[in-house]
Design a protein around this motif. Structure first.
Motif, short mmCIF file in Angstrom:
data_model
loop_
_atom_site.label_atom_id
_atom_site.label_comp_id
_atom_site.label_asym_id
_atom_site.label_seq_id
_atom_site.Cartn_x
_atom_site.Cartn_y
_atom_site.Cartn_z
N LYS A 61 1.93 -6.25 0.41
CA LYS A 61 0.61 -6.64 -0.10
C LYS A 61 0.20 -5.75 -1.28
CE LYS A 61 -1.44 -9.83 2.69
NZ LYS A 61 -2.32 -10.95 2.33
N MET A 152 -3.15 -13.23 -0.88
CA MET A 152 -4.07 -12.18 -0.45
C MET A 152 -4.80 -12.52 0.85
SD MET A 152 -3.47 -9.74 -2.38
CE MET A 152 -4.69 -8.67 -1.61
N ILE A 157 1.67 -13.18 4.19
CA ILE A 157 2.43 -12.15 3.49
C ILE A 157 3.26 -12.86 2.42
CG2 ILE A 157 4.18 -10.34 3.66
CD1 ILE A 157 1.58 -9.68 5.10
#
Length: 279
Positions: A61, A152, A157
């Motif tokens: 992320k 996001m 993911i």
């Protein structure tokens, strides 16, 4: 296609990280960053007693967020939306992937006189190429912006580098992400009533050169009043983001989402979900 195990998912996530960044992750996890990417991944998968998946997810992320910031340095969100609003029509002029064939068939092999060739290129091909480039540009940047938002979401993911058939991991499973429209020759009422049947149709009618039986999330855009304007929905980001956020927050992945489809005489299975975004 059966659901993947947690170890298989972690392996796929690690393979979505570029080698340089994988070495940084290894150091963060306190293991050796030496050797090939495959060797590093093997060491991470063998870590005990606890799987480092949460750390891997957070690391992916952070890299993804950095890529968004780099895009924003190139063009801000507001400027990008403003540029996309300048597109007034959406007509490819020729089918995607067939521009070179068109040039060969309609120009190169037809005209043997230079002046005739140039005249016909200026009269017709220039417009076709311009339309093709604009449509490609519009598709690319709307997709970039939408996929940034998707990546996001707390339950998603993203992948950092290209893995065939995988764009994101949602609810612990890999998915190929498809943002598209209802095909011209598909019944609109049927699409609205049974969107999963539309997904099966899209699997069965995909091009041979891009064939895949991977798990897929279909986000289908449809202007029910005027299907020819469905392309404009792709820049209605407030609507799209609202629908996508609700979808990811509510949906779960299980075997119940498995479909069966046929392609060139063979039978395939895949986990599939469809979000029909209408106006």
């Amino acid at each position: 296609m059966p659901l993947y195990s947690k170890k298989e998912i972690l392996n796929l996530k690690l393979n979505s990280i570029k080698s340089k960044e994988l070495r940084v992750l290894a150091k963060n996890l306190g293991i050796s960053p030496k050797g090939s990417a495959a060797e590093i991944i093997k060491r991470i998968l063998e870590m005990k007693p606890q799987s480092p998946e949460n750390i891997v997810d957070a690391y992916i992320k952070s890299i993804f967020l950095q890529s968004i910031q780099e895009r924003k340095e190139l063009i801000s969100d507001d400027d990008l939306k403003n540029e996309l609003s300048k597109v007034k029509s959406f007509s490819w002029g020729t089918k995607q992937g067939e521009l070179d064939q068109k040039i060969q068939k309609d120009f190169v092999r037809i005209y043997c006189h230079y002046d005739d060739l140039v005249s016909h290129v200026e009269a017709t091909l220039f417009k076709d190429v311009t339309n093709y480039v604009i449509c490609s540009w519009y598709n690319y940047w709307t997709t970039v912006y939408i996929e940034e938002h998707i990546g996001m979401h707390p339950k998603v993911i993203p992948t950092i580098k290209n893995i065939k058939g995988i764009d994101i991991f949602f609810d612990g499973q890999p998915f190929d992400l498809k943002i598209s429209y209802v095909p011209r020759n598909y019944n609109i009422d049927e699409a609205v009533k049974n969107p999963l049947n539309l997904a099966v149709w899209m699997y069965e009618n995909q091009g041979a050169e891009r064939f895949g039986a991977d798990n897929r999330l279909f986000f289908i855009l449809l202007d029910k009043d005027n299907t020819n304007k469905s392309w404009e929905l792709k820049r209605d980001f407030d609507l799209i983001f609202s629908k996508i956020d609700s979808f990811f927050s509510k949906e779960k992945v299980s075997d119940s989402g498995e479909i069966v489809f046929s392609y060139k005489g063979k039978s395939y299975t895949a986990i599939t979900k469809v979000l029909l975004i209408t106006k």
